[in-house]
Write a protein that holds these residues in place. Structure first.
Motif, PDB file in Angstrom:
ATOM      1  N   GLY A 161       0.765  -1.211  -0.048  1.00  0.00           N
ATOM      2  CA  GLY A 161       0.024   0.023  -0.082  1.00  0.00           C
ATOM      3  C   GLY A 161       0.777   1.434   0.006  1.00  0.00           C
ATOM      4  N   GLN A 162       2.214   0.930  -0.042  1.00  0.00           N
ATOM      5  CA  GLN A 162       3.117   2.434  -0.095  1.00  0.00           C
ATOM      6  C   GLN A 162       3.991   2.256  -1.207  1.00  0.00           C
ATOM      7  N   PRO A 163       4.622   3.024  -1.796  1.00  0.00           N
ATOM      8  CA  PRO A 163       5.504   3.037  -2.821  1.00  0.00           C
ATOM      9  C   PRO A 163       6.776   2.452  -2.081  1.00  0.00           C
ATOM     10  N   ASP A 164       7.628   1.668  -2.552  1.00  0.00           N
ATOM     11  CA  ASP A 164       8.582   1.013  -2.245  1.00  0.00           C
ATOM     12  C   ASP A 164       9.910   1.535  -2.729  1.00  0.00           C
ATOM     13  N   HIS A 165       9.908   2.182  -3.722  1.00  0.00           N
ATOM     14  CA  HIS A 165      11.180   2.635  -4.643  1.00  0.00           C
ATOM     15  C   HIS A 165      11.191   4.110  -4.996  1.00  0.00           C
ATOM     16  N   ASN A 180      13.190   2.705 -19.047  1.00  0.00           N
ATOM     17  CA  ASN A 180      14.062   1.548 -19.340  1.00  0.00           C
ATOM     18  C   ASN A 180      15.162   1.849 -20.175  1.00  0.00           C
ATOM     19  N   LEU A 181      15.547   3.035 -20.801  1.00  0.00           N
ATOM     20  CA  LEU A 181      16.749   3.160 -21.561  1.00  0.00           C
ATOM     21  C   LEU A 181      17.693   4.399 -20.719  1.00  0.00           C
ATOM     22  N   ALA A 182      16.870   5.049 -19.575  1.00  0.00           N
ATOM     23  CA  ALA A 182      18.091   5.716 -18.835  1.00  0.00           C
ATOM     24  C   ALA A 182      18.870   4.910 -17.843  1.00  0.00           C
ATOM     25  N   PRO A 183      20.038   5.549 -17.939  1.00  0.00           N
ATOM     26  CA  PRO A 183      20.905   5.053 -16.766  1.00  0.00           C
ATOM     27  C   PRO A 183      20.599   5.555 -15.547  1.00  0.00           C
ATOM     28  N   THR A 184      20.423   4.600 -14.465  1.00  0.00           N
ATOM     29  CA  THR A 184      19.873   4.960 -13.077  1.00  0.00           C
ATOM     30  C   THR A 184      20.857   5.722 -12.257  1.00  0.00           C
ATOM     31  N   GLY A 185      20.369   6.835 -11.838  1.00  0.00           N
ATOM     32  CA  GLY A 185      21.257   7.718 -11.014  1.00  0.00           C
ATOM     33  C   GLY A 185      21.426   7.377  -9.496  1.00  0.00           C
ATOM     34  N   PRO A 186      22.143   8.387  -8.992  1.00  0.00           N
ATOM     35  CA  PRO A 186      22.386   7.949  -7.458  1.00  0.00           C
ATOM     36  C   PRO A 186      21.054   8.256  -6.619  1.00  0.00           C
ATOM     37  N   GLY A 187      20.834   7.006  -5.977  1.00  0.00           N
ATOM     38  CA  GLY A 187      19.340   7.275  -5.089  1.00  0.00           C
ATOM     39  C   GLY A 187      18.221   6.908  -5.935  1.00  0.00           C
ATOM     40  N   GLY A 188      18.360   6.472  -7.227  1.00  0.00           N
ATOM     41  CA  GLY A 188      17.386   6.080  -7.927  1.00  0.00           C
ATOM     42  C   GLY A 188      17.238   4.603  -7.948  1.00  0.00           C
ATOM     43  N   THR A 189      15.998   4.325  -8.747  1.00  0.00           N
ATOM     44  CA  THR A 189      15.836   2.651  -8.886  1.00  0.00           C
ATOM     45  C   THR A 189      15.852   2.373 -10.539  1.00  0.00           C
ATOM     46  N   ASP A 190      16.618   1.182 -10.633  1.00  0.00           N
ATOM     47  CA  ASP A 190      16.467   0.627 -12.059  1.00  0.00           C
ATOM     48  C   ASP A 190      15.205   0.204 -12.240  1.00  0.00           C
ATOM     49  N   VAL A 191      14.179   0.832 -13.205  1.00  0.00           N
ATOM     50  CA  VAL A 191      13.089   0.684 -13.492  1.00  0.00           C
ATOM     51  C   VAL A 191      12.736  -0.926 -13.953  1.00  0.00           C
ATOM     52  N   SER A 192      13.846  -1.760 -14.267  1.00  0.00           N
ATOM     53  CA  SER A 192      13.933  -3.101 -14.843  1.00  0.00           C
ATOM     54  C   SER A 192      13.660  -4.013 -13.535  1.00  0.00           C
ATOM     55  N   VAL A 193      14.190  -3.485 -12.357  1.00  0.00           N
ATOM     56  CA  VAL A 193      14.301  -4.408 -11.321  1.00  0.00           C
ATOM     57  C   VAL A 193      12.927  -4.260 -10.429  1.00  0.00           C
ATOM     58  N   VAL A 194      12.082  -3.197 -10.621  1.00  0.00           N
ATOM     59  CA  VAL A 194      10.911  -3.068  -9.877  1.00  0.00           C
ATOM     60  C   VAL A 194       9.852  -3.999 -10.014  1.00  0.00           C
ATOM     61  N   THR A 195       9.573  -4.763  -9.253  1.00  0.00           N
ATOM     62  CA  THR A 195       8.389  -5.646  -9.256  1.00  0.00           C
ATOM     63  C   THR A 195       7.183  -5.311  -8.138  1.00  0.00           C
ATOM     64  N   PRO A 196       6.309  -4.806  -9.003  1.00  0.00           N
ATOM     65  CA  PRO A 196       4.926  -4.162  -7.922  1.00  0.00           C
ATOM     66  C   PRO A 196       4.457  -5.079  -6.977  1.00  0.00           C
ATOM     67  N   ASP A 197       4.549  -4.759  -5.971  1.00  0.00           N
ATOM     68  CA  ASP A 197       3.637  -5.448  -4.841  1.00  0.00           C
ATOM     69  C   ASP A 197       2.457  -4.917  -4.309  1.00  0.00           C
ATOM     70  N   ASP A 198       2.073  -3.766  -5.003  1.00  0.00           N
ATOM     71  CA  ASP A 198       0.745  -3.033  -4.539  1.00  0.00           C
ATOM     72  C   ASP A 198       0.033  -2.975  -5.849  1.00  0.00           C
ATOM     73  N   ASP A 199      -1.441  -3.056  -5.498  1.00  0.00           N
ATOM     74  CA  ASP A 199      -2.380  -2.845  -6.381  1.00  0.00           C
ATOM     75  C   ASP A 199      -3.562  -2.104  -5.928  1.00  0.00           C
ATOM     76  N   VAL A 200      -3.151  -0.715  -5.761  1.00  0.00           N
ATOM     77  CA  VAL A 200      -4.058   0.187  -4.890  1.00  0.00           C
ATOM     78  C   VAL A 200      -5.008   0.734  -6.117  1.00  0.00           C
ATOM     79  N   PHE A 201      -4.880   0.706  -7.365  1.00  0.00           N
ATOM     80  CA  PHE A 201      -5.839   1.379  -8.412  1.00  0.00           C
ATOM     81  C   PHE A 201      -6.760   0.392  -8.534  1.00  0.00           C
ATOM     82  N   GLN A 202      -7.980   0.852  -8.389  1.00  0.00           N
ATOM     83  CA  GLN A 202      -9.112  -0.099  -8.772  1.00  0.00           C
ATOM     84  C   GLN A 202      -9.737   0.239 -10.106  1.00  0.00           C
ATOM     85  N   ASP A 203      -9.291   1.081 -10.757  1.00  0.00           N
ATOM     86  CA  ASP A 203      -9.982   1.518 -12.139  1.00  0.00           C
ATOM     87  C   ASP A 203      -9.086   0.987 -13.475  1.00  0.00           C
ATOM     88  N   LEU A 204      -8.211   0.116 -13.273  1.00  0.00           N
ATOM     89  CA  LEU A 204      -7.653  -0.464 -14.495  1.00  0.00           C
ATOM     90  C   LEU A 204      -7.815  -1.773 -15.109  1.00  0.00           C
TER      91      LEU A 204
END
Length: 701
Positions: free
Chosen positions: A38-42, A173-197
């Motif tokens: 229920g909270q952003p992890d990255h 997915n094309l951008a180099p990951t910067g300091p303190g950022g997260t590589d988008v390719s390793v993000v596995t969503p564990d939240d499903d907060v939006f009910q209109d998708l």
């Protein structure tokens, strides 16, 4: 250039550089902890919108807008140039061709190699300018857009929120990951907060959920994303700047960011320093020197020539304020990471230069970051909610106390669970009751709030009085008394004052003088200007006294004069006097006031000042008034003079050169009580030299 970009885009892990302040140990940075569902992890630790990237871009229609900072940031990086030079139109919808332009321009700062434009077969973009067609084809070549069909892009169609999520997902997915950022390719969503998708494709759902986990979108509500809602230009700015925070985007020059501006004593702190060129590309291999000063008085440790003096602490490098071989080098992404453990509030300074160069304040470009260290509680501060001029309370009126934990610097400490013991002893008409002792525990803010009151012990008689003595103790902590009457001072003895409840009739007890302005500038030889002074009269309970006569006088016949001028108090207990100054020469007028019942006010000075004459010099004279809104300083109590400063002047604090902002910060703080200057000229082209000195000892004041 291609080889350099390829190396930069390899996403290698940055070298961790551990450094420590003097008397502080170095420890490893903690691993990130995943949040609960229920909270952003990255979330990104740092921002692309720091330093100069936060400056106003000059758009007149974004002031106060929720996306103002993001819009200014995009303009700084050249990602958006606005509809006109001073109009951004933040609430207008954004079209697909505009989005193509924005993302292609954002690719450079983000570290994405933009390919040469190759016709992608879109047959509906020919009516647009060549540079727009190029951007659309480049975006398609990079795979960020696939068009609305193999032959159409629909450039003039408005963007919706699901399209934005897809574009940014592919962009990251094309951008180099910067300091303190997260590589988008390793993000596995564990939240499903939006009910209109539910009616969206799997790719859209994944993109939206990943953007949520990375803090790039928060949704329209806590449970809805509104995928088909059209996107505004302001919303786009927030989406893009949050995405850039995960990349290597940083402003031109040197920048510094800390993972947090507030830490607890004993905790470690991660700091990131970056250097970029004029095209926002990484500068590599340069050595970075870092040092620290006090955050409370950051300029006191610099000499008259701006050089660091003894007391400046080295943070990176063995030689303080010097670029040498012991300083850390920027990595291939143009960054340096430092983990330290500060023991006190500090200002961190980061700078770079050639081998052997030394830091000089006001001439060396540096980036700064203030860090507050939350120290353990050393005292409990006692305050109440009595009126500021009250001497007693009427029966039945409560008094509220706040007992706040504070550290050695007087800052609030938010620690729950401390035991605060409060004892109260009532004396009713001279008869002492038993002492009541209660123990409370501080809340998460480190405070305890308690209220007391007393009722009339004998309503049938007059002259009743009840007093309450209050004693406060917290094990191991001292008591700081900030109560209105000093009821906590000298607790445990007979030295402290009691809280008194009374039924005496109200009577005037306190008269205070106030003025709208502390000085006026004399610009001509005739009468004027007009000054306004007020007298505020209150009774022993702090309530206003209405309809009372107040006689105003002063020691100068050009102002109020020695003959009393009488005004009556209104419903607020306020009596106002407007008068014209008739003198032509600068002077200090001392104003007094008294009621018919001989309640007197503390005299108040008003300064009638003239601009300092051309070529005059003063050394170490007291500062009477500082006016940073008008860049004026008033001095000389016998013959008040005004001097004006600007960024063309040579500004120093204790002889150390500083920039205008630092000079005004020191001036506004009130810590410096004297000013010196030589051969003053009010001409803007003339470079005056102003020095602030004589630091005030606030503890002794």
């Amino acid at each position: 250039m291609t080889e350099c970009m390829s190396t930069w885009a390899s996403k290698r892990t940055a070298v961790v550089l551990l450094a420590a302040l003097v008397a502080a140990s170095v420890v490893a940075a903690p691993s990130p902890v995943r949040a609960v569902d229920g909270q952003p992890d990255h979330l990104a630790v740092y921002s692309a919108c720091t330093g100069a990237a936060n400056a106003s871009a000059g758009f007149l229609d974004v002031a106060g807008h929720f996306a103002e900072q993001g819009i200014n940031c995009l303009a700084y990086y050249g990602i958006s140039v606005g509809k006109t030079a001073n109009r951004y139109a933040p609430d207008d919808p954004i079209t697909r061709w505009q989005m193509a332009m924005f993302l292609v321009r954002a690719s450079g700062p983000a570290g994405i190699a933009v390919p040469v434009a190759i016709d992608q077969g879109f047959q509906d973009i020919a009516h647009h300018a060549p540079h727009i067609q190029v951007a659309i084809n480049q975006l398609a070549t990079m795979g960020i857009t696939r068009g609305t069909s193999p032959t159409t892009f629909h450039p003039d169609s408005p963007m919706d929120r699901r399209q934005m999520a897809l574009f940014l997902y592919r962009f990251l997915n094309l951008a180099p990951t910067g300091p303190g950022g997260t590589d988008v390719s390793v993000v596995t969503p564990d939240d499903d907060v939006f009910q209109d998708l539910g009616d969206q494709s799997e790719l859209v759902v994944t993109a939206v959920r990943v953007m949520y986990e990375m803090g790039i979108t928060v949704g329209v509500t806590a449970t809805t994303f509104s995928p088909r809602t059209l996107l505004t230009r302001g919303q786009m700015a927030l989406f893009v700047t949050r995405a850039l925070a995960h990349t290597n985007s940083r402003p031109e020059g040197i920048s510094i960011q800390s993972a947090s501006s507030v830490i607890s004593a004993g905790d470690t702190l991660e700091v990131q320093v970056s250097v970029r060129d004029a095209r926002f590309q990484p500068r590599t291999g340069m050595r970075i020197d870092m040092f620290s000063t006090s955050a409370d008085d950051p300029y006191e440790l610099f000499g008259a020539d701006g050089a660091c003096r003894e007391g400046v602490q080295a943070t990176v490098g063995a030689r303080v304020c010097t670029i040498d071989g012991s300083d850390q080098q920027l990595d291939e992404s143009g960054n340096v990471r430092v983990v330290l453990q500060p023991v006190d509030n500090i200002r961190l300074w980061a700078w770079t230069g050639s081998q052997g160069s030394r830091f000089r304040l006001a001439t060396t470009t540096a980036a700064m970051a203030d860090v507050q260290v939350l120290k353990p509680a050393s005292s409990v501060l006692v305050a109440d909610d009595m009126r500021s001029t009250a001497q007693a309370l009427m029966f039945g009126v409560p008094i509220g106390f706040v007992f706040q934990l504070v550290d050695e610097d007087g800052r609030a400490v938010g620690e729950a669970g401390h035991r605060v013991q409060v004892s109260t002893t009532y004396v009713r008409n001279g008869v002492r009751d038993l002492t009541s002792v209660k123990t409370y525990r501080t809340d998460v803010g480190g405070r305890v709030t308690v209220s007391y009151q007393a009722s009339d012990p004998d309503p049938s008689t007059g002259g009743d009085e009840t007093t309450m003595d209050i004693d406060v103790s917290v094990q191991g902590l001292t008591v700081i008394d900030r109560s209105t009457l000093g009821v906590a001072g000298g607790d445990g003895s007979t030295l402290d004052a009691p809280v008194t409840w009374s039924e005496q009739a109200p009577r005037a007890t306190t008269l205070r003088l106030r003025q709208v302005m502390r000085y006026h500038e004399l610009t001509g030889s005739g009468p004027g200007p007009v000054n306004v002074v007020t007298g505020v009269l209150t009774d022993q309970y702090g309530a206003p006294v209405v309809g009372e006569s107040i006689a105003f006088t002063s020691d100068d016949g050009h102002g109020v004069g020695t003959v009393p001028t009488v005004r009556n108090t209104d419903q607020r207990g306020v009596a106002s006097l407007r008068y014209i100054w008739t003198g032509a020469e600068p002077d200090t007028e001392t104003i007094a006031a008294q009621t018919a019942g001989e309640v007197t006010a503390q005299p108040m000075a008003h300064y009638w000042a003239k601009p300092q004459a051309e070529g005059r010099s003063v050394l170490g004279v007291p500062i009477l008034v500082q006016d940073v809104t008008r860049n004026l300083i008033l001095h000389d109590a016998r013959s008040p003079k005004l001097v004006q400063y600007d960024d063309n002047d040579r500004l120093t604090v204790r002889g150390a050169p500083v920039r205008l902002e630092a000079f005004e910060e020191a001036l506004y703080s009130g810590a410096y009580t004297r000013i010196s200057y030589t051969e003053y000229s009010p001409e803007p082209s003339h470079a005056n030299t102003f020095d602030l000195s004589n630091t005030r000892d606030f503890e002794a004041a």
